[in-house]
Design a protein around this motif. Structure first.
Motif, mmCIF file in Angstrom:
data_model
loop_
_atom_site.group_PDB
_atom_site.id
_atom_site.type_symbol
_atom_site.label_atom_id
_atom_site.label_comp_id
_atom_site.label_asym_id
_atom_site.label_seq_id
_atom_site.Cartn_x
_atom_site.Cartn_y
_atom_site.Cartn_z
ATOM 1 N N THR A 19 1.401 9.280 -5.926
ATOM 2 C CA THR A 19 1.436 10.677 -5.494
ATOM 3 C C THR A 19 2.717 11.403 -5.878
ATOM 4 N N ARG B 94 1.021 3.968 -3.078
ATOM 5 C CA ARG B 94 0.688 5.361 -2.786
ATOM 6 C C ARG B 94 1.830 6.298 -3.202
ATOM 7 N N THR C 220 0.831 -1.206 0.000
ATOM 8 C CA THR C 220 0.000 0.000 0.000
ATOM 9 C C THR C 220 0.862 1.251 0.000
#
Length: 71
Positions: free
Chosen positions: A17, A13, A9
């Motif tokens: 981002t 991410r 995760t």
């Protein structure tokens, strides 16, 4: 210590981002959490492993897969 279920995760991410490669994201997670890359590698999801392999092929770190010639 980072939870093994959080590793994928966090990497996903970071890639989304920060617009960095999967290889860079794995190394950043290792640095931020003081974990060896070998330990993190054991907990990577299959899609992340496939993306890392693709990135490695794109920069010629891994040999290209042979494809069947289609006419």
């Amino acid at each position: 210590m980072i939870n093994p279920t959080q590793i994928s995760t966090l990497i996903e991410r970071m890639v989304a981002t920060r617009s960095i490669s999967y290889m860079e994201a794995v190394l950043e997670v290792c640095d931020e959490h003081s974990v060896e890359a070998v330990m993190v590698a054991k907990h990577l999801s299959k899609p992340i492993i496939e993306n890392i392999e693709k990135e490695a092929r794109d920069v010629n770190l891994l040999p290209r897969k042979k494809s069947l010639p289609f006419s």
